[in-house]
Design a protein around this motif. Structure first.
Motif, PDB file in Angstrom:
ATOM      1  N   THR A   9       1.109  -1.195   0.480  1.00  0.00           N
ATOM      2  CA  THR A   9      -0.332   0.247  -0.206  1.00  0.00           C
ATOM      3  C   THR A   9       0.793   0.836   0.316  1.00  0.00           C
ATOM      4  O   THR A   9       0.120   2.714   0.367  1.00  0.00           O
ATOM      5  CB  THR A   9      -0.840   0.332   0.889  1.00  0.00           C
ATOM      6  N   LYS A  28      -4.919  -4.850   6.048  1.00  0.00           N
ATOM      7  CA  LYS A  28      -6.439  -4.862   6.051  1.00  0.00           C
ATOM      8  C   LYS A  28      -6.937  -5.550   5.359  1.00  0.00           C
ATOM      9  O   LYS A  28      -5.893  -7.038   4.498  1.00  0.00           O
ATOM     10  CB  LYS A  28      -7.585  -3.406   5.573  1.00  0.00           C
ATOM     11  N   VAL A  84      -8.993  -6.551   1.855  1.00  0.00           N
ATOM     12  CA  VAL A  84      -9.213  -5.916   1.191  1.00  0.00           C
ATOM     13  C   VAL A  84     -10.460  -6.943   0.160  1.00  0.00           C
ATOM     14  O   VAL A  84     -10.786  -8.324   0.112  1.00  0.00           O
ATOM     15  CB  VAL A  84      -8.325  -5.438   0.046  1.00  0.00           C
ATOM     16  N   ASN A 114     -12.546  -5.338  -5.757  1.00  0.00           N
ATOM     17  CA  ASN A 114     -12.013  -3.838  -6.337  1.00  0.00           C
ATOM     18  C   ASN A 114     -10.636  -3.802  -6.139  1.00  0.00           C
ATOM     19  O   ASN A 114     -10.502  -3.153  -7.049  1.00  0.00           O
ATOM     20  CB  ASN A 114     -11.880  -3.309  -4.984  1.00  0.00           C
ATOM     21  N   THR A 122      -4.014   3.918  -5.952  1.00  0.00           N
ATOM     22  CA  THR A 122      -4.128   3.745  -4.615  1.00  0.00           C
ATOM     23  C   THR A 122      -4.778   2.429  -4.297  1.00  0.00           C
ATOM     24  O   THR A 122      -5.001   2.247  -5.505  1.00  0.00           O
ATOM     25  CB  THR A 122      -5.355   4.574  -4.884  1.00  0.00           C
ATOM     26  N   PRO A 127      -6.667  -0.519  -3.096  1.00  0.00           N
ATOM     27  CA  PRO A 127      -8.059  -1.086  -2.542  1.00  0.00           C
ATOM     28  C   PRO A 127      -8.146  -0.594  -0.770  1.00  0.00           C
ATOM     29  O   PRO A 127      -7.648  -0.498  -0.251  1.00  0.00           O
ATOM     30  CB  PRO A 127      -8.435  -2.088  -2.968  1.00  0.00           C
ATOM     31  N   SER A 128      -9.961  -0.181  -0.811  1.00  0.00           N
ATOM     32  CA  SER A 128     -10.352  -0.219   0.272  1.00  0.00           C
ATOM     33  C   SER A 128     -10.145  -1.529   1.207  1.00  0.00           C
ATOM     34  O   SER A 128     -10.756  -2.015   0.525  1.00  0.00           O
ATOM     35  CB  SER A 128     -11.640   0.536   0.502  1.00  0.00           C
TER      36      SER A 128
END
Length: 463
Positions: free
Chosen positions: A13, A36, A38, A42, A305, A307-308
């Protein structure tokens, strides 16, 4: 058609990780590692959630992987209370990754660190830590290539973002002496191409490589060129009496950057960091520093970016404590783990007693169990001893925390670490009593190990 090689990216990230994925996602089967969870829909790559503080989690993350790109730098704390510095934390994480790479039979690890000063005098903590990570990653069977770089400049880079914020916020910059240090900044595109060229190439196994641009310039030059490219009229000059501490405060204040991130970087910038002709990578494209800065400032370039995702669920008052203690006698982690309870009982004059019951170790005060530890024999060895924290009055949670002793850097140090510990005491009480006491006890235990070496030396003289 040959099958694409599978590469895991630790630190996916971050600045380099995101750009590497964006640039080479079609050339590799990429496993991006993140703290995280993910949503796979996404992203174009596979994301795996990993806790790099855990060897079992690291093993799972590297299953089926051919190569690894290691981009981890632990500048920010991961728990509410983190009693450790980034150097010791980075050692522990690198050792976990090295163990997992060996367990999963990885063919190659590429690590991106920093150029080492050629004089090696008073090397900064930041650069010394990077070199130690090289050593730890390469301490087992998996071949490692350390890619040592100066400032990597590209769109979205955190270090260059500091430069742009200083230029934006300060019409007059009275720069510290360290801004005259020489460096060879490298364009992000060249850094990425270098990494790609090295991955899986046996010619670079177990060798350090230095990468940088062709121009040797100072940090003050970077500020001036950036100001011109931003169309900002700035008066930039140096003064000799700016202390290192004032520099950290100045840069942190006017760049809006966290002091934990700024402090080690500033310490490193006082060194001249130019390339060694013997360690340079050949046949790479070249960009002028002006071209590189111009591209880094280009707002039309879309910055990739991550992914959330959802972070792992943790208790509010989670504690991590990692300390490196010198081990001049090179005692094994097994010896240290067995000696520590005996030593602890002695220094407290047996007020705190250590009692062993099969695989359980209990520390008691007047018969009250303060902490109960369960020895995990099948996951321990002479260089790492693992205990789960399973009970006791001082702990609130009994199903997750662990304690370990680990021999590191050829036995010269022992890492003592507590992970995912949740105290029972009220937070402020714990923070200023039990937490402080733990640090004091570890320091005294380090003195004990140092005194052992002195005693051994005296005995050898008598013989």
């Amino acid at each position: 058609m040959s099958k694409k090689k599978k590469i895991a990216i630790a630190g996916a990230t971050g600045f380099i990780g995101r750009w590497f994925i964006e640039t080479y996602k079609d050339k590799y089967d990429i496993i991006a590692l993140s703290r995280k969870k993910v949503n796979p829909s996404n992203s174009d790559v596979e994301w795996r959630m990993v806790d790099l503080f855990s060897i079992s989690s690291s093993n799972k993350a590297l299953e089926g992987v051919d190569y690894a790109l290691y981009l981890v730098h632990s500048m920010q704390p991961s728990t509410r209370l983190n009693q450790s510095n980034f150097e010791d934390t980075d050692l522990l994480l690198a050792d976990n990754f090295s163990r997992a790479a060996q367990n999963c039979s990885l063919k190659h690890i590429v690590y991106v660190g920093g150029i080492l000063p050629k004089d090696n005098l008073n090397i900064s903590k930041h650069l010394r830590s990077r070199f130690e990570v090289e050593q730890v990653l390469g301490s087992r069977t998996t071949p490692v290539t350390a890619v040592r770089a100066g400032i990597i400049i590209g769109p979205g880079g955190s270090s260059f973002r500091i430069v742009t914020k200083l230029v934006k916020n300060l019409p007059i910059m009275a720069c510290p002496e360290w801004t005259k240090s020489k460096n060879q900044p490298i364009d992000l595109r060249i850094a990425l191409k270098s990494i790609h060229q090295i991955i899986g190439n046996k010619n670079y196994y177990n060798k350090p490589i230095e990468i940088g641009g062709s121009e040797v310039i100072t940090y003050m030059d970077i500020l001036k060129i950036t100001a011109r490219e931003m169309n900002k009229r700035r008066w930039i000059f140096s003064i000799p009496f700016f202390s290192l501490g004032m520099s950290k405060l100045w840069v942190g204040l006017f760049s809006g950057t966290n002091r934990n991130f700024v402090s080690p970087l500033i310490e490193s910038l006082r060194h001249d960091m130019t390339l060694s002709s013997k360690l340079m990578l050949k046949d790479l494209p070249e960009y002028t520093i002006k071209e590189t800065i111009k591209r880094a400032l280009d707002k039309n370039i879309k910055i990739p970016t991550a992914p959330s995702g959802l972070a792992q669920t943790k208790d509010k008052n989670t504690v991590r404590s990692v300390q490196r203690i010198s081990n001049p006698s090179k005692k094994t982690a097994l010896w240290v783990a067995q000696s520590y309870p005996i030593w602890l009982s002695k220094i407290f004059n047996r007020t705190i007693a250590a009692e062993e019951k099969k695989e359980l170790l209990e520390f008691k005060l007047f018969g009250i169990c303060l902490l109960q530890l369960k020895y995990i024999k099948n996951r321990s060895d002479k260089n790492r001893q693992l205990f789960y924290i399973t009970g006791g009055y001082l702990t609130k949670r009994t199903n997750r925390g662990w304690l370990e002793f680990r021999s590191i850097l050829d036995g010269n140090y022992i890492i003592t670490a507590i992970h995912e510990f949740v105290p029972r005491l009220p937070w402020l009480v714990y923070k200023f009593t039990q937490a402080k006491a733990h640090l004091l006890v570890m320091k005294k235990f380090e003195n004990y190990l140092n005194n052992l070496k002195k005693i051994e030396n005296d005995l050898s003289k008598i013989k």
